[in-house]
Write a protein that holds these residues in place. Structure first.
Motif, PDB file in Angstrom:
ATOM      1  N   GLN A  31       0.855  -1.191   0.000  1.00 52.13           N
ATOM      2  CA  GLN A  31       0.000   0.000   0.000  1.00 52.13           C
ATOM      3  C   GLN A  31       0.881   1.227   0.000  1.00 52.13           C
ATOM      4  O   GLN A  31       1.900   1.267   0.692  1.00 52.13           O
ATOM      5  N   HIS A  32       0.499   2.195  -0.798  1.00 51.30           N
ATOM      6  CA  HIS A  32       1.273   3.431  -0.871  1.00 51.30           C
ATOM      7  C   HIS A  32       0.314   4.609  -1.005  1.00 51.30           C
ATOM      8  O   HIS A  32      -0.550   4.606  -1.869  1.00 51.30           O
ATOM      9  N   ASP A  33       0.439   5.580  -0.117  1.00 52.43           N
ATOM     10  CA  ASP A  33      -0.349   6.807  -0.235  1.00 52.43           C
ATOM     11  C   ASP A  33       0.489   7.822  -0.962  1.00 52.43           C
ATOM     12  O   ASP A  33       1.576   8.160  -0.503  1.00 52.43           O
ATOM     13  N   HIS A  34      -0.017   8.304  -2.074  1.00 50.06           N
ATOM     14  CA  HIS A  34       0.789   9.224  -2.863  1.00 50.06           C
ATOM     15  C   HIS A  34       0.428  10.670  -2.585  1.00 50.06           C
ATOM     16  O   HIS A  34       1.271  11.495  -2.294  1.00 50.06           O
ATOM     17  N   THR A  65      -5.731   3.531   9.486  1.00 47.50           N
ATOM     18  CA  THR A  65      -4.648   2.785  10.117  1.00 47.50           C
ATOM     19  C   THR A  65      -4.313   1.594   9.224  1.00 47.50           C
ATOM     20  O   THR A  65      -5.072   1.250   8.319  1.00 47.50           O
ATOM     21  N   THR A  66      -3.172   0.969   9.493  1.00 47.90           N
ATOM     22  CA  THR A  66      -2.775  -0.179   8.674  1.00 47.90           C
ATOM     23  C   THR A  66      -3.838  -1.277   8.740  1.00 47.90           C
ATOM     24  O   THR A  66      -4.175  -1.885   7.730  1.00 47.90           O
ATOM     25  N   ASN A  67      -4.378  -1.507   9.935  1.00 47.30           N
ATOM     26  CA  ASN A  67      -5.408  -2.543  10.076  1.00 47.30           C
ATOM     27  C   ASN A  67      -6.628  -2.239   9.227  1.00 47.30           C
ATOM     28  O   ASN A  67      -7.197  -3.127   8.600  1.00 47.30           O
ATOM     29  N   GLU A  68      -7.024  -0.961   9.209  1.00 52.78           N
ATOM     30  CA  GLU A  68      -8.192  -0.593   8.410  1.00 52.78           C
ATOM     31  C   GLU A  68      -7.918  -0.803   6.925  1.00 52.78           C
ATOM     32  O   GLU A  68      -8.805  -1.230   6.181  1.00 52.78           O
ATOM     33  N   ILE A 124      -5.960  -3.026   5.623  1.00 56.91           N
ATOM     34  CA  ILE A 124      -6.024  -4.467   5.368  1.00 56.91           C
ATOM     35  C   ILE A 124      -7.483  -4.901   5.263  1.00 56.91           C
ATOM     36  O   ILE A 124      -7.872  -5.656   4.369  1.00 56.91           O
ATOM     37  N   MET A 125      -8.315  -4.353   6.140  1.00 60.82           N
ATOM     38  CA  MET A 125      -9.732  -4.698   6.129  1.00 60.82           C
ATOM     39  C   MET A 125     -10.392  -4.223   4.834  1.00 60.82           C
ATOM     40  O   MET A 125     -11.149  -4.961   4.205  1.00 60.82           O
ATOM     41  N   LEU A 126     -10.079  -2.994   4.420  1.00 55.51           N
ATOM     42  CA  LEU A 126     -10.677  -2.448   3.199  1.00 55.51           C
ATOM     43  C   LEU A 126     -10.250  -3.256   1.980  1.00 55.51           C
ATOM     44  O   LEU A 126     -11.044  -3.480   1.067  1.00 55.51           O
ATOM     45  N   ALA A 127      -8.997  -3.715   1.985  1.00 58.42           N
ATOM     46  CA  ALA A 127      -8.510  -4.498   0.850  1.00 58.42           C
ATOM     47  C   ALA A 127      -9.288  -5.797   0.738  1.00 58.42           C
ATOM     48  O   ALA A 127      -9.718  -6.186  -0.355  1.00 58.42           O
ATOM     49  N   SER A 128      -9.518  -6.469   1.854  1.00 57.60           N
ATOM     50  CA  SER A 128     -10.236  -7.739   1.763  1.00 57.60           C
ATOM     51  C   SER A 128     -11.713  -7.487   1.457  1.00 57.60           C
ATOM     52  O   SER A 128     -12.369  -8.307   0.818  1.00 57.60           O
ATOM     53  N   ASN A 137     -17.025   5.333   1.915  1.00 60.39           N
ATOM     54  CA  ASN A 137     -16.973   6.310   2.990  1.00 60.39           C
ATOM     55  C   ASN A 137     -15.655   6.272   3.730  1.00 60.39           C
ATOM     56  O   ASN A 137     -15.151   7.295   4.178  1.00 60.39           O
ATOM     57  N   ARG A 138     -15.102   5.064   3.889  1.00 61.20           N
ATOM     58  CA  ARG A 138     -13.864   4.956   4.645  1.00 61.20           C
ATOM     59  C   ARG A 138     -12.644   5.259   3.802  1.00 61.20           C
ATOM     60  O   ARG A 138     -11.707   5.915   4.261  1.00 61.20           O
TER      61      ARG A 138
END
Lengths: 217, 145
Positions: free
Chosen positions: A18-21, A104-107, A109-113, B50-51
């Motif tokens: 993951q990379h935020d540009h 956060t990193t956990n979020e 990961i959750m969004l990716a799945s 939203n997130r």
């Protein structure tokens, strides 16, 4: 015109890169007098605005800092409970900084799945035979582009709705992945990508795409 | 250019109305299951957006595309969700979905005292008007197959 962030998801739905540009999130600071005209509530262990949008403060924004002391979940860095602090009249006038919560990193990961399963459902509910999953998802604030490779890896890019030339970038990212992650002997398949060269080349490709996208419009 | 199907959900996830025109693939599950899956997908997409959005969202989810179809979404402030699947060449049809809400749903369902809100729509008038409207859309041309 901007590229916001890049996600690489493996075939099981795990986030491997993951990379935020260019993902600056809006922040607003304002001084309030008693009583507070906003309604705050606890959501997901954060203090968020439940009602009362004004001066750029929107429903869903979290409290980032009070009087310059930044927040940590429901508490301030100095240990005070945010809701209690805001409820006490002797603390006023009070300066509160609001903004969209950082993921956060956990979020992430959750969004990716989550996207992984949305992709699959989008394919299953298709009214036409032999459809792929979600390739482009449009909203009023961003556009999500997804490219799934033959091996099941998904490259996901979040951009401004007007950003051009994203297809080329998706292909380019796959190339970068094949060259610098897969050919790295220390990289194990389907595990998070921690390769310096991959990082560098990906960033270069993103910056390049952002520039050419701008030139084309 | 064609329209495949149309879903209307209320804010609790009940499917109020479903209709299809040129759909060529059935998902292989019962209609009830399909409605639940569709509503679940839309609900998750909304929360996902939203997130993950870097900016504050106003309208939120508009549409998504796969290699074969495009799903258009419109939600009213009262939580009614209008979903239409078309092929890829159709552009932004937010105004069409809005039109279905304001001049068909409101006219023939809300203004009909016999309909129970939150129950599937059985009104024959609504069915005919909606069918007429969608068949009259400029991008409604059935595929010859």
């Amino acid at each position: 015109m901007a590229i916001f962030s890049i996600y690489v998801i493996n075939k099981a739905g795990g986030l491997i890169y993951q990379h935020d540009h260019n993902a600056a999130r809006p922040e607003v600071e304002k001084t309030f007098s008693y009583p507070l005209e906003l309604q705050l509530k606890v959501f997901d262990d954060k203090i968020v605005v439940a009602f009362g949008e004004r001066d750029g403060i929107k429903v869903g924004h979290t409290v980032l800092a009070i009087n310059g002391i930044s927040s940590e979940g429901r508490y301030l860095k100095d240990g005070r409970d945010i809701l209690e602090t805001v409820a006490m009249e002797e603390n006023y006038p009070i300066s509160i900084k609001f903004g969209r919560p950082k993921l956060t990193t956990n979020e992430k990961i959750m969004l990716a799945s989550m996207f992984h399963s949305l992709f699959a459902i989008g394919c299953q509910l298709s009214p036409e035979p032999q459809s792929s999953g979600i390739e482009i998802l449009e909203t009023d604030t961003f556009k999500l582009h997804c490219h799934q490779t033959m091996t099941g890896i998904k490259f996901v890019i979040l951009t401004d709705p007007k950003q051009a030339a994203v297809d080329g970038l998706l292909k380019k990212l796959y190339e970068v992945y094949a060259d610098f992650a897969l050919k790295n002997p220390f990289y194990s398949l389907d595990m998070p990508i921690r390769c310096e060269l991959f990082d560098e080349n990906l960033k270069a490709a993103v910056e390049q795409a952002e520039k050419t996208g701008q030139a084309n419009v | 250019m064609t329209v495949y199907d149309f879903y209307l959900f209320d804010r609790n996830g009940n499917c109020l109305y479903y209709s299809e025109w040129n759909r060529r693939k059935q998902p292989g599950i019962s209609k009830e299951e399909e409605f639940k899956l569709m509503y679940g997908m839309i609900f998750s997409i909304k929360s996902f957006i939203n997130r993950i959005s870097p900016k504050d969202v106003h309208d939120g989810f508009l549409n998504f595309k796969t290699s074969k179809y495009k799903l258009h979404f419109y939600e009213t402030p009262s939580g009614l969700k209008f979903i239409m699947n078309t092929d890829l060449t159709v552009g932004n049809i937010r105004d069409v979905l809005q039109q279905i809400f304001s001049s068909i749903y409101v006219e023939y369902v809300v203004k009909n005292p016999l309909t129970e809100l939150g129950e599937p729509i059985t009104s024959e008038l609504f069915r005919t008007k909606l069918d007429e409207y969608i068949r009259g859309l400029p991008f409604f041309t059935p595929k010859s197959s």
